[in-house]
Structures are given as C-alpha cells and as structure tokens.
Scaffold this motif. Sequence first.
Motif, PDB file in Angstrom:
ATOM      1  N   PRO A 127     -50.051 -47.832  10.778  1.00  0.00           N
ATOM      2  CA  PRO A 127     -50.462 -48.558  11.942  1.00  0.00           C
ATOM      3  C   PRO A 127     -49.844 -48.362  13.123  1.00  0.00           C
ATOM      4  O   PRO A 127     -50.437 -48.587  14.172  1.00  0.00           O
ATOM      5  N   ASN A 128     -48.508 -47.646  13.008  1.00  0.00           N
ATOM      6  CA  ASN A 128     -47.977 -47.232  14.090  1.00  0.00           C
ATOM      7  C   ASN A 128     -48.953 -45.923  14.793  1.00  0.00           C
ATOM      8  O   ASN A 128     -48.871 -46.047  16.011  1.00  0.00           O
ATOM      9  N   ALA A 129     -49.545 -45.402  14.002  1.00  0.00           N
ATOM     10  CA  ALA A 129     -50.385 -44.217  14.564  1.00  0.00           C
ATOM     11  C   ALA A 129     -51.439 -44.789  15.121  1.00  0.00           C
ATOM     12  O   ALA A 129     -51.829 -44.052  16.222  1.00  0.00           O
ATOM     13  N   VAL A 130     -51.912 -45.758  14.567  1.00  0.00           N
ATOM     14  CA  VAL A 130     -53.293 -46.154  15.115  1.00  0.00           C
ATOM     15  C   VAL A 130     -52.952 -47.048  16.543  1.00  0.00           C
ATOM     16  O   VAL A 130     -53.510 -46.980  17.402  1.00  0.00           O
ATOM     17  N   ALA A 131     -51.749 -47.531  16.534  1.00  0.00           N
ATOM     18  CA  ALA A 131     -51.370 -48.445  17.863  1.00  0.00           C
ATOM     19  C   ALA A 131     -51.142 -47.315  18.942  1.00  0.00           C
ATOM     20  O   ALA A 131     -51.430 -47.324  19.890  1.00  0.00           O
ATOM     21  N   SER A 132     -50.476 -46.096  18.473  1.00  0.00           N
ATOM     22  CA  SER A 132     -49.988 -45.167  19.481  1.00  0.00           C
ATOM     23  C   SER A 132     -51.481 -44.499  20.020  1.00  0.00           C
ATOM     24  O   SER A 132     -51.358 -44.165  21.413  1.00  0.00           O
ATOM     25  N   VAL A 133     -52.593 -44.552  19.324  1.00  0.00           N
ATOM     26  CA  VAL A 133     -53.858 -44.039  20.001  1.00  0.00           C
ATOM     27  C   VAL A 133     -54.475 -44.933  20.841  1.00  0.00           C
ATOM     28  O   VAL A 133     -54.867 -44.664  21.893  1.00  0.00           O
ATOM     29  N   LEU A 134     -54.177 -46.122  20.573  1.00  0.00           N
ATOM     30  CA  LEU A 134     -54.858 -47.143  21.568  1.00  0.00           C
ATOM     31  C   LEU A 134     -53.935 -47.269  22.576  1.00  0.00           C
ATOM     32  O   LEU A 134     -54.580 -47.500  23.776  1.00  0.00           O
ATOM     33  N   MET A 135     -52.732 -47.149  22.596  1.00  0.00           N
ATOM     34  CA  MET A 135     -51.906 -47.143  23.798  1.00  0.00           C
ATOM     35  C   MET A 135     -52.215 -46.077  24.777  1.00  0.00           C
ATOM     36  O   MET A 135     -52.060 -45.746  25.911  1.00  0.00           O
ATOM     37  N   ALA A 136     -52.444 -44.869  23.992  1.00  0.00           N
ATOM     38  CA  ALA A 136     -52.808 -43.559  24.682  1.00  0.00           C
ATOM     39  C   ALA A 136     -54.031 -43.851  25.549  1.00  0.00           C
ATOM     40  O   ALA A 136     -54.419 -43.304  26.602  1.00  0.00           O
ATOM     41  N   GLN A 137     -55.186 -44.346  24.655  1.00  0.00           N
ATOM     42  CA  GLN A 137     -56.415 -44.496  25.327  1.00  0.00           C
ATOM     43  C   GLN A 137     -56.150 -45.558  26.705  1.00  0.00           C
ATOM     44  O   GLN A 137     -56.973 -45.608  27.538  1.00  0.00           O
ATOM     45  N   GLN A 138     -55.412 -46.338  26.625  1.00  0.00           N
ATOM     46  CA  GLN A 138     -54.893 -47.554  27.649  1.00  0.00           C
ATOM     47  C   GLN A 138     -54.278 -46.755  28.623  1.00  0.00           C
ATOM     48  O   GLN A 138     -53.606 -47.336  29.467  1.00  0.00           O
ATOM     49  N   ASN A 139     -53.894 -45.468  28.592  1.00  0.00           N
ATOM     50  CA  ASN A 139     -53.194 -44.590  29.510  1.00  0.00           C
ATOM     51  C   ASN A 139     -51.609 -45.058  29.579  1.00  0.00           C
ATOM     52  O   ASN A 139     -51.125 -45.185  30.580  1.00  0.00           O
ATOM     53  N   LYS A 140     -51.101 -45.342  28.319  1.00  0.00           N
ATOM     54  CA  LYS A 140     -49.592 -45.639  28.237  1.00  0.00           C
ATOM     55  C   LYS A 140     -49.163 -44.589  27.048  1.00  0.00           C
ATOM     56  O   LYS A 140     -48.237 -44.748  26.174  1.00  0.00           O
ATOM     57  N   PRO A 141     -49.424 -43.099  27.356  1.00  0.00           N
ATOM     58  CA  PRO A 141     -48.949 -42.273  26.140  1.00  0.00           C
ATOM     59  C   PRO A 141     -47.467 -42.090  26.326  1.00  0.00           C
ATOM     60  O   PRO A 141     -46.837 -41.789  25.266  1.00  0.00           O
ATOM     61  N   ALA A 142     -46.766 -42.045  27.625  1.00  0.00           N
ATOM     62  CA  ALA A 142     -45.340 -41.856  27.640  1.00  0.00           C
ATOM     63  C   ALA A 142     -44.818 -43.091  26.847  1.00  0.00           C
ATOM     64  O   ALA A 142     -43.688 -42.822  26.086  1.00  0.00           O
ATOM     65  N   ALA A 143     -45.209 -44.316  26.822  1.00  0.00           N
ATOM     66  CA  ALA A 143     -44.347 -45.500  26.329  1.00  0.00           C
ATOM     67  C   ALA A 143     -44.770 -45.171  24.748  1.00  0.00           C
ATOM     68  O   ALA A 143     -43.795 -45.468  23.834  1.00  0.00           O
ATOM     69  N   ALA A 144     -45.767 -44.692  24.322  1.00  0.00           N
ATOM     70  CA  ALA A 144     -45.966 -44.212  22.765  1.00  0.00           C
ATOM     71  C   ALA A 144     -45.041 -43.301  22.281  1.00  0.00           C
ATOM     72  O   ALA A 144     -44.579 -43.455  21.266  1.00  0.00           O
ATOM     73  N   ILE A 145     -44.847 -42.235  23.064  1.00  0.00           N
ATOM     74  CA  ILE A 145     -43.786 -41.224  22.545  1.00  0.00           C
ATOM     75  C   ILE A 145     -42.411 -41.720  22.767  1.00  0.00           C
ATOM     76  O   ILE A 145     -41.517 -41.454  21.762  1.00  0.00           O
ATOM     77  N   ALA A 146     -42.084 -42.724  23.669  1.00  0.00           N
ATOM     78  CA  ALA A 146     -40.687 -43.208  23.913  1.00  0.00           C
ATOM     79  C   ALA A 146     -40.673 -44.019  22.612  1.00  0.00           C
ATOM     80  O   ALA A 146     -39.543 -44.164  21.913  1.00  0.00           O
ATOM     81  N   ASN A 147     -41.652 -44.802  22.190  1.00  0.00           N
ATOM     82  CA  ASN A 147     -41.392 -45.517  20.766  1.00  0.00           C
ATOM     83  C   ASN A 147     -41.340 -44.793  19.762  1.00  0.00           C
ATOM     84  O   ASN A 147     -40.506 -45.210  18.703  1.00  0.00           O
ATOM     85  N   ALA A 148     -41.836 -43.878  19.790  1.00  0.00           N
ATOM     86  CA  ALA A 148     -41.630 -42.635  18.317  1.00  0.00           C
ATOM     87  C   ALA A 148     -40.372 -42.586  18.176  1.00  0.00           C
ATOM     88  O   ALA A 148     -39.948 -42.291  17.188  1.00  0.00           O
TER      89      ALA A 148
END
Length: 820
Positions: free
Chosen positions: A438-459
């Motif tokens: 589920p975290n991987a799916v959320a990261s893809v959605l965050m990346a598509q919404q132009n929030k990739p930096a936040a997804a990497i920081a969360n990881a």
Amino acid sequence: MEPSLIVGGLWFVVIGFMFFCQHHVCDAYFVPAINVFVQKMQKSKNPWLRRWGDEAVAGATICALGCNGPEMFTNLISLYTGSDAGIGVVVGSEIFNLLIIVGLTISFAPVLPLQIERVPFARDCAFYGLSILLLWWALLDKTIVWYEAYILLAAAVVYVCAVYFTDDLVQCIPALRPDKSSAPAQQPASTKPKGKMHGIEVEVEEIVHSRMADSHAAGVKTHFAMDVTAHGIYAEALDAPEVETAGKKRFSSKDGRRSIGFELGPDSMLGPILKYKDLREVVIMEMGVINLEFYHTMQHVTLRLTVPDSQQRDELLKNIETYSLGRPWVHGYDATVVGAWKHLVHEFTCKSNSAFSKILAIPEFLVDVMLKSTMFAVDVKDITKEQRWPLCFMGSMFWLAVFSFCMLEIANQINYNIPALPISFLGITVCAIGTSFPNAVASVLMAQQNKPAAAIANALGSNVQNVFLAMALPWVIFQLQTGFAPINQNVAGLSEGVLWMVFTLFLVIAMVLVPPVCTLGKAYGPFLVSVYVLYLIITSGETFGWWPVLVKCGAHLERCILGALARGLAPAEALQQLPHQAVSLYAHAAQSLVWNAVLSQRIQQFGRQPVVGDLVFADKASGDSANAESADAFEAGEDAGGEDAESEDDGDSFRGLPSVRVLASPEEVAAAKFCDVVLPMPGSEVQYPENMKKAYEEIAEKLMGLRLADFENSTLVPLTGSYRAICVYPGDLTWRAVLPDELNSKSGPGGGGLIESDVGRLLRERPPIPDQNSGSEVLVEVPVEGGCSEDTPEVAQKEQEEPEKAAWPPSAITSTYRNT
C-alpha cells in the motif's frame, strides 16, 4: 493432513487477504484516530503541544505508527510465537521501501529531474545510517539484550527531537534558509479553508486515505473560489500570488511549480477539477458535515464540507445530485455492520460498477463485519465520536495484532505445505512486500500529483522509524514481560539483509550526489526497481540452493555456544544464540534420547509383548498415518547441524496428535499386537503410560538433568510431543547376500561401495580380536520399502541388542555375519 502444493498455493490467497485486512484497518481506523490526535494538538493553546500537531513532528512520531503499524505488530507477535518471519518482515520492508518506493516515485514523477530537499534528505539519510549501524551492533552476537533495545528506542526519541527542531536549525543557518518570497504565509492551524459553491459558503477539508502522509512539510490553509459546472467542481486559491504569463495574470504556487491537486495545501491530491465521474458517494454526517468520496483508480480522497445551516445544506445536496446526474450514492454514515451490508448491496446493484470492484467488495465486506461489529462505538469517522480517538487507536492496534498473528500462522502453513519455502524467506520477501505494497501505491499516486519529493522523504523517514519503533519497541515490550531475558534473533538471511540495507542507502546517496547534485533523473527509477528484482533473484537462489550463499554471515554453532558461555550467559541463554532450527534439532534430539532409553527399559521390563497399561492408537488409521508421517519426515529432512544451517523447522509444531487409548484389560492386551504399542515423545500434549511414567521421569533426570515439566514448559522451542510405535513390521521385503569384495568393487552392484558410517570406521580402526579373523564375511542387505531412519524403533532396538552389527544406509538395513 498431508502437505500439498495445491493447499500451499491456496494459503497464498488467504495471506493476501490478511495483507488487505492490515491495510484496511490502518486506513479505516488507525490513521483516522491519528489524524484526530494531530488536529487536537494543532488546536491546543499550549505552544509546545501545538507543535506536536505540526505535520513534520507528527509524521515522525505517531504517524509513523500508522505507516509502520503492520511491520511493528508482526515483529511483536513473532516474538511470542517464535516465528522467524517477524524481523524478516521489517528488514524486507526496509529494502522494499528504498528501492521500490523511490524507484516508482522517480518513474512516475511528471517533472524531472526530481529536486530533493537538502535538509530533510540529509537529516533522514544520517539517521537511517545511524539506525543501520545500531541494528548491526545489536545483532552482532545474534541476540538482543535489554540495553540494546533501549538504546534503539532512545534513538527514536533523538530522531523526533531532530525533526522537531529542524526548522529552528534552518533559521539559525542563513545558507539553509528558504527564499522568503516563495514561502507561503502561515495561518492559524484552527482556520479551515473556506469557499463558495452556488453562493453557499462552506468550510472545506481534504482527507487523503493513505498510510503515507506528507510528514515533512507543514500544510498551508487557503480560501477558494469554487465553481460548480456540469463537468465538475473547479477550485482556485484566492490568496495565491499572481504572476503574469503571456499577458495574462495567473495564480502561482510556491517555487514556481503548480502541481495537479486541489489546493487545500501545497500539492494537494484531488486536482483543480473534481470530476463527477470520480464522485462515488455523498455521505451525510452529523453537525452539518457532508463527505464527498472521490475514487480514482486506487486513490481515495474525501472532501469534507461543513454547512452549518440545514436549509443551505439541503440546497447544496440537491445541486450536487443534479450536476452529478444522480450517480453518487447519497446516504448517511452507519458505523455498524448494517452499514457494511448496505455498502455491499450497493456495490452489487450499482450498474456503473465494474466486475472487478464487485469482486473487491466481498473481502471488504468480510473485514468490515469484523471491524464494525467491535469498533462501531469508537469509530472516529463519525464526527460525534472524535473524543473517543484513544479507544479507536487501541482497538485498531488490537486488530492489527490479530491480523499480524494470522499472517504469521498462514506463513507457517505455507511452509508446512511447501517446505521449499522457509519461513524466514517468506518473511523477508512475501510478507514484506504484502505489508509495504500500500505504501508503494501511495508513492505512485503522490508522484503523479507532483509530490515525489515528499514520497521519497516519507520512504526514508519510514525506514528510520521501522528500526527505531517497529523493531525496538516490540523488543522492549517483550523483555519487560520476560524479566529482561535476551531475545534470540539468529534468523537465516538476517545479516545479509542488513548488508543490503547498507548497500541500498549508499546507492541512493550516490545517485543524489552525482551532478547535478540533489536531483534524480529518469533513468534512476527503473534502475532501482531492477536492483530490487536482482535482490529477490539472489535471495531466492540462495534459499532454494541454486547457488551458494554469496555473503556468509553466520557463525559456527559451536562458536556461538562457546562465545555465549564465555560472556557469562547461562546455558539456556547460550542456546538462544543459535538459529531457531538448530535449537529445534537439539530439542528433538533430547526427546529422542529419552524415548530410546525408555524403549530399552520397556523391553527389558515387560518383554516383546503388549501388557496392561500400554498405549495404542485409538484407531488403526491414526496409527498408520502417524507411522507414515514419522518415516517420511526423515526422507524430507536435511542436516541442520552444519556450518550454516538454513533448513527451517517450526519446533514441535502442534498440528493435532492422534488419539490414544490404554490397554486396560487382559482381553484388550490379547487383541493387540506388539507393533501396536506406542510410546510418547516428551511434550505438553501427550499422555504417558502409567506403567512407564516413572521410567520417563527417572531417565530424563539421569540423562538430561531435566524433568518432564521442562519438556512441557519449554521456552526455547515449543514441544508438544508425539507418539511413536515401539516396533514396526516392514512388509514387501527383499534380500540378497553380497560379498565384501563385490561391495568394494567399483563395478559392483553397490556402485563403488557403501558409504562408511562412523561406527564402521571406529570398528575398522579397532585392533583386531585374536582368533576371529578367519573365515569369510557375508553382508545381508534388506531393502525396506519407503526408507528407514536411524531413529526408527526397529533400528533403535537392533542397536541396543547388537551394536557391533548395526550399519544402515537410509534405504536399507544391513548386517555383517561372519562364517567361521
């Protein structure tokens, strides 16, 4: 039940359902309870408590529980069940997060190269490196003592303090300060964004249903002008700065980048247009609240509107129904099982739903029945019950523990039906992927919404707290309940997993440092994903024996024992330093030693016939099945006492013992055969024959210095015991006489001769006995259909009577006779 590959495959479906249950309880109860806590902290009058409501601090503390909850409870439950999968899930999740989440985030980012925020990235990398170093130090001796667990947990507090004071540190260093012109103005946390829909003023709140929350940037509250059209709801922030582009004035967001998202905060998730085709439900709550539930692919976002006036609320609902063409399901929120049933009925009766969504509604209904039947009174999604968030938090933790326990038990069943899949391998791969997917799916959605930096920081932040919380907190809890006893963590593949954690961290850092610094290009995404695939291939190859272990991190068994004794550990604690399967081997050896000695005394005392007081299987089928299982166990087994024993053994796992009865009368004795008599292996679930109970106690004390209660209450390995027939009459025997010269001949039937046993080597090296060297020798080989174990009763009896004549390969009983 006999192991079955088909049954093992079906258990994979069930464990997938457990993954879904863990994800569902997090999204439906665990994370909402955490969100209520954060909101209450944001509204606190105390400035120190209010800072705990800051998204960065909350994300590093209580929100980390929501993201790492499944891993933490899996590790905790595994400590009580003795499973090797618990810590493997945490280590596997670390590798998955850094390779898959970062890789997919880069691959789906709409704007590349990806810009990395320097301060949060450097902070999280430093603490992740520290967490790996502390974990390596704690696992160096394959055990966790109390102060190691407390040091790891204290490091979590240090990390929280670092996140808490990061902004203060940045303000103290001019070079790290952000550009003031791009920094948005902060409004009080209690101020909700407002807007108008059809002239009706509403308060707006966006709720993203994901365990991965942006915990590294504070939210920005804005006001909106919303325009309802036939296509959807358009939203535009009223307080965003204007910039002039091509002669036209447009609203701009911070750092000149405007992401696709409903602008409740920077880079929101819904998008500037909320499409009615994505509006699935309109839920009418209490206190003038309306929840608009938007679903797009695997993304679920709630737009919460607050309209205090009831007449205006009715008008707003009528307009939404008109513009959405009546497609959304308008209903009130029901926290009970009735609400779950209504949702299932709606999913199957709604014509616009796809077949796939209808299939998914079935497992969702099953888990909702379990959750809603127990948590309806504390469901914080009902805004009238938000004050009960602590009870909702504890209830969701309980269900997470239940689902984690079920996941570990299902992993045991998969291992039982498919022995080629060790439990440690299932934990570090299958379970880790399932809990982190589920975290991987959320990261893809965050990346598509132009929030990739936040997804990497969360990881990265999630990985830090995976070690400091998901590992250390269960260790502390378990040791508090066991008198600070050391915890054995000598799990197959664990040391290699820690090395993979080090490698993946340096790999990501190297990518960020490659010029241009603090950027990640498009090629890095597929590369990281391919590295994870390589990791799975290498781990699978080592597990299945396709190639030797590339990095041997395990210690010799004797070295582990001697090192533990040299450190002053008690013998029982020294045994805990060994791998679980090795300890299980020794425990079974102790059972067999007692059983063999009792068998010898039974034959000496009562002879080779049944007597009153003996035990027999209650029915013949149980006896045949138990004997077949005992014989097959040796054929499928492997030597677990080598340099790096990798075979898995779940101890004396209790899968249901066959029933036994006592021969209570001479008539029953006369009807029984000697081969029907069974003796129990010592354990907690067996019945001892009254005529041999005293012999068991005396022999266990004499040979092992143990009592029967020590077997029944074993803390090293659960020993339930089993029943073994004292004699087995093999059928369909064939025999032939073989001369020694023929056996030793390369071309003989033996194919190069028999493999010499240790007993044979010792007898050969013994000085010759006078007057017994004459004559010829004939070896009689009796093949036994189905194989024969050195632990089987007839061989044990033969060893007691004629040890100098006992030699056996696994598939035959052989004896040497001298013709003088």
